[in-house]
Design a protein around this motif. Structure first.
Motif, short mmCIF file in Angstrom:
data_model
loop_
_atom_site.label_atom_id
_atom_site.label_comp_id
_atom_site.label_asym_id
_atom_site.label_seq_id
_atom_site.Cartn_x
_atom_site.Cartn_y
_atom_site.Cartn_z
N PRO A 104 53.05 37.76 1.51
CA PRO A 104 53.09 39.52 0.46
C PRO A 104 52.58 39.10 -0.50
O PRO A 104 53.17 37.58 -0.92
CB PRO A 104 54.72 39.71 0.93
N GLU A 143 55.23 41.81 -3.70
CA GLU A 143 55.93 43.11 -2.80
C GLU A 143 56.85 41.69 -2.02
O GLU A 143 58.25 42.14 -1.80
CB GLU A 143 54.59 42.63 -1.96
N LYS A 144 56.53 40.58 -2.83
CA LYS A 144 57.64 39.67 -2.24
C LYS A 144 58.82 39.96 -2.76
O LYS A 144 60.02 39.54 -2.92
CB LYS A 144 57.07 37.80 -2.83
#
Length: 366
Positions: A283, A287-288
């Motif tokens: 990701p 996203e992470k």
């Protein structure tokens, strides 16, 4: 850093959309001047019949490179944002439009970046990166020697700073209208830290690309205008600018511009159609952070999730390499056509207005 639907609440997303629309409107006006022709060192503009396709190519190239996620930390990847690259190559106003075209294609065709969050994404990934990068780029060129190396070095620094600046902009929007209750200090620390690392990758890609174009055609790089000192001749004991090259040399410029366009397009197609298969599957930074901090708890399904190209794959094509490659090639082609068409219309509007103004002045004289 594509923000999906549901991260930012509806009122703040709406305000961001209005601000983004205003920025695009201002950019349309500014891009008319930038697309009217790029002047080299004392030379004439290259004309809208070539600047519009070149701007479209920049958008398509950014789309392709954004598919190449690179690892930046354990379990995290990053990808090019492209604001600095676009602003330096084709100008800040046209740069905002380039990123807007890319984000629109990604959102509609590939379900990448929320549609209700389109304004947020244009504001964060387009406007903020372009403004920060180009302001820093021009400031550095103002104190550095006017050389090709200075343009490349300034591109590196501008791109490096633009990415954490975009992360800070997202954090600010999340602080104002985030849909989950997460301490803003944790979001800022996480977003800033990972995007500094991503900024290094952005800086390398931007500097290498700008350096490559400046090495062969500095007259096509908006940020390298006036890079070379005009040739001087001594006439009557005084130094004067040498006359511009004869018009007979114009066909050669056409050929070299065409060659650069073809080279850029082939490169974009290879990157999107083949190299993208080897991109990191981890990701990206947002996203992470969203998964780790719980920002994604209210994420909404994408309105285009059933698109034949959703998630950068062609529906019903089982081979992953072929599916991703075809999707990348289609994306490059769609972005190129949409971008070139839009930029051509913008440049034609400028020429029409100039012609009308010229006709009015002529009538007044008569």
């Amino acid at each position: 850093m594509h923000v999906p639907d549901g991260f930012i609440n509806a009122p703040v997303s709406a305000v961001a959309g209005v601000v983004a629309a205003g920025a695009v409107a201002v950019s349309l006006r500014g891009a008319r001047r930038e697309l009217g022709g790029t002047s080299g060192s004392g030379g004439a503009g290259i004309g809208e019949e070539r600047t519009a396709p070149l701007a479209g190519l920049v958008a398509a190239f950014i789309f392709a490179v954004q598919m190449l996620n690179f690892p930046v930390a354990a379990g995290t990847s990053g990808h090019l944002l492209g604001g600095a690259l676009a602003a330096i190559l084709v100008g800040p106003y046209t740069g905002v439009l380039c990123i807007s075209v890319v984000l629109l294609m990604q959102g509609i065709l590939f379900a990448d970046g929320g549609l209700t969050a389109l304004g947020v994404n244009i504001l964060v990934m387009g406007v903020v990166t372009v403004v920060v990068a180009y302001a820093l780029f021009r400031g550095l060129l103002g104190v550095l020697p006017r050389t090709r190396r200075s343009v490349t070095a300034a591109s590196f620094v501008a791109a490096l700073v633009s990415v954490p600046a975009a992360a800070c902009a997202f954090t600010l929007l999340y602080w104002i209208g985030g849909t989950t209750d997460i301490p803003i200090g944790k979001v800022f620390t996480a977003m800033g830290g990972v995007h500094v690392l991503i900024g290094i990758g952005e800086a390398l890609i931007t500097a290498l690309t700008v350096g490559a174009v400046v090495a062969v055609r500095p007259d096509l790089v908006h940020g390298a205008r006036g890079l070379a000192t005009p040739l001087k001749l001594r006439v009557g004991g005084e130094l004067v600018d040498a006359p511009a090259p004869a018009a007979a040399a114009e066909p050669a410029a056409h050929r070299s511009t065409r060659g650069l366009w073809i080279t850029g397009l082939v490169t974009a197609l290879v990157l999107a159609g083949f190299v993208s298969f080897y991109a990191s599957a981890n990701p990206d930074g947002l996203e992470k952070v969203a998964a780790d901090k719980g920002i994604d708890k209210e994420e909404k399904e994408h309105a285009a999730k059933d698109s034949p190209l959703a998630d950068y794959g062609v529906k019903d094509v089982s081979d992953a390499r072929l599916s991703g490659g075809l999707a990348g090639i289609i994306g490059v082609g769609a972005t190129l056509v949409a971008g070139s068409g839009a930029f051509y219309v913008v440049s034609r509007r400028r020429r029409t207005k100039d012609d009308d103004a010229g006709a009015t002045r002529t009538d007044e004289k008569v």
